[in-house]
Design an enzyme around this catalytic site. Sequence first.
Site, PDB file in Angstrom:
ATOM      1  N   ASP A 320     -11.474  49.168  -0.664  1.00 17.06           N
ATOM      2  CA  ASP A 320     -10.074  49.502  -0.361  1.00 17.06           C
ATOM      3  C   ASP A 320      -9.585  48.840   0.931  1.00 17.06           C
ATOM      4  O   ASP A 320      -8.425  48.994   1.311  1.00 17.06           O
ATOM      5  CB  ASP A 320      -9.914  51.024  -0.238  1.00 17.06           C
ATOM      6  N   ARG A 392      -1.660  50.551   0.765  1.00 10.85           N
ATOM      7  CA  ARG A 392      -2.542  49.834   1.707  1.00 10.85           C
ATOM      8  C   ARG A 392      -1.967  48.470   2.092  1.00 10.85           C
ATOM      9  O   ARG A 392      -2.214  47.969   3.186  1.00 10.85           O
ATOM     10  CB  ARG A 392      -3.938  49.687   1.103  1.00 10.85           C
TER      11      ARG A 392
HETATM   12  C1  S3P Z   1     -12.451  55.879  -5.327  1.00 15.63           C
HETATM   13  C2  S3P Z   1     -13.131  54.791  -5.792  1.00 15.63           C
HETATM   14  C3  S3P Z   1     -12.649  53.410  -5.650  1.00 15.63           C
HETATM   15  C4  S3P Z   1     -11.472  53.296  -4.673  1.00 15.63           C
HETATM   16  C5  S3P Z   1     -10.488  54.409  -4.819  1.00 15.63           C
HETATM   17  C6  S3P Z   1     -11.157  55.761  -4.642  1.00 15.63           C
HETATM   18  C7  S3P Z   1     -13.049  57.217  -5.517  1.00 15.63           C
HETATM   19  O1  S3P Z   1     -12.263  52.917  -6.906  1.00 15.63           O
HETATM   20  O2  S3P Z   1     -10.830  52.057  -4.819  1.00 15.63           O
HETATM   21  O3  S3P Z   1      -9.459  54.288  -3.855  1.00 15.63           O
HETATM   22  O4  S3P Z   1     -12.601  58.183  -4.852  1.00 15.63           O
HETATM   23  O5  S3P Z   1     -13.989  57.331  -6.314  1.00 15.63           O
HETATM   24  P1  S3P Z   1     -13.332  52.210  -7.882  1.00 15.63           P
HETATM   25  O6  S3P Z   1     -14.511  53.066  -7.883  1.00 15.63           O
HETATM   26  O7  S3P Z   1     -12.691  52.122  -9.238  1.00 15.63           O
HETATM   27  O8  S3P Z   1     -13.583  50.856  -7.276  1.00 15.63           O
END
Ligand code: S3P
Length: 440
Positions: A320, A392
């Site tokens: 992120d 973001r």
């Molecule tokens: C998250 C996992 C991430 C991240 C998202 C929050 C989570 O996504 O980008 O903002 O809380 O499990 P991905 O696991 O699909 O990469």
Amino acid sequence: MSGSDLVFKVSPGGHLQGVVRVAGDKSISHRSIMLGSLANGVTEISGFLEGDDSLATLNAFRAMGVRIDGPQDGNVTVHGVGMHGLKAPAAPLDLGNSGTSMRLLAGLLAGQAFDVEMMGDSSLNSRPMRRVSVPLSEMGAVVEGTEAGTPPLKIKGGQRLKGISYEMPMASAQVKSSLLLAGLYADGETCVTEPAPTRDHTERMLQGFGYEVRVSGSTACVSGGGALRATRIDVPADISSATFFMVGAAIAPGSDVTLQHVGINPTRIGVINILRQMGGDIEVQNERIVGGEPVADIRVRSSQLHGIQIPEEQVPLAIDEFPALFVAAACAEGETLLTGAEELRVKESDRIQVMADGLVALGVDATPTADGMVIRGGEINGGSVDSGGDHRIAMSFAMAALRATGEIKISDCANVNTSFPGFVPLARDAGLQISSQNDG
Ligand code: S3P
């Protein structure tokens, strides 16, 4: 939440200074409501992120009959209903911009006795859901999206789920979590293997709620049929929100910022590793364990950054943080190369394209690739950029103004409230010359 009319204007120059506590961790906030709702007993949460995304999860559980008091100054009380105590909601669940809510709930709801429909805003309604619906179907769930594999998702209740062993094709904590949550309701054992480490909050928090999770190497397994025991959760500040201040302090000469009580779970610290490799001056102080999660204060002072080839194994650990890291790269000496980050194309926006467009609009030498970006550091001009409705990206370009030669105007910023309500006053107190206004 359309937000097409909130504009940030940021005057060039300045630096960041002081002690800052950023908003609560989004991932942990979502999970605290989900697991607290399914637990037996009352779960007390402090430091809860009062952002639109975690509130979407909170409202979804209220709509399924869970009594939840708050949030009040980050305090939330969840009166758990037990594993089988949720009730059918009266209307489809609206999850706004929140991919985490939808993907984790898809797994959790696949094992309920009732039917549910889930939808979101235009960004969420165009994000891929087959990554969860396909393995959930293998478990016996009935989860239907559109022909394109996007929301709305319809979940048919009353299915008997069976445990599976699943090798994820992509490094996704959301997919892993969705399957583990479905696994709580499945016969036998559900195991998920990840191609690279991703955030492990679900595994840690399930254990904190007294549910056994067996982790061995890159595989996490749960057995169905157990129960969750209510607990206390102190949500740390979100390292993903701290990132904007870390990058701002790193790039703006004269900066010295300490970010308080930040979660430094090893699966989340890619941003520290990458910035340090670029020459960032980062001190991690007062490391401690709070509720099963490592927490620290992070001091960042400005320094001359240099371009690097970002190690691919850091990508899921900083997934992120790339919009902000691209801004750091634009201020670094030499070239920064990112590869292996195709997942950025399916986030709240296509973060490779939207960031490249904005950087180029500000005169930065940035070239998007299928799975990353090449950025040559140099001067950042003033100008207008579009955040693409992506929180973001809006906050990253705001920090870019610290090194710009003219004002940066950022459009479509309302979604900053999904993860970081209060960003504008906090950033202004730290020294960013930012104002936000409705440009209707
Ligand atoms: C998250 C996992 C991430 C991240 C998202 C929050 C989570 O996504 O980008 O903002 O809380 O499990 P991905 O696991 O699909 O990469």
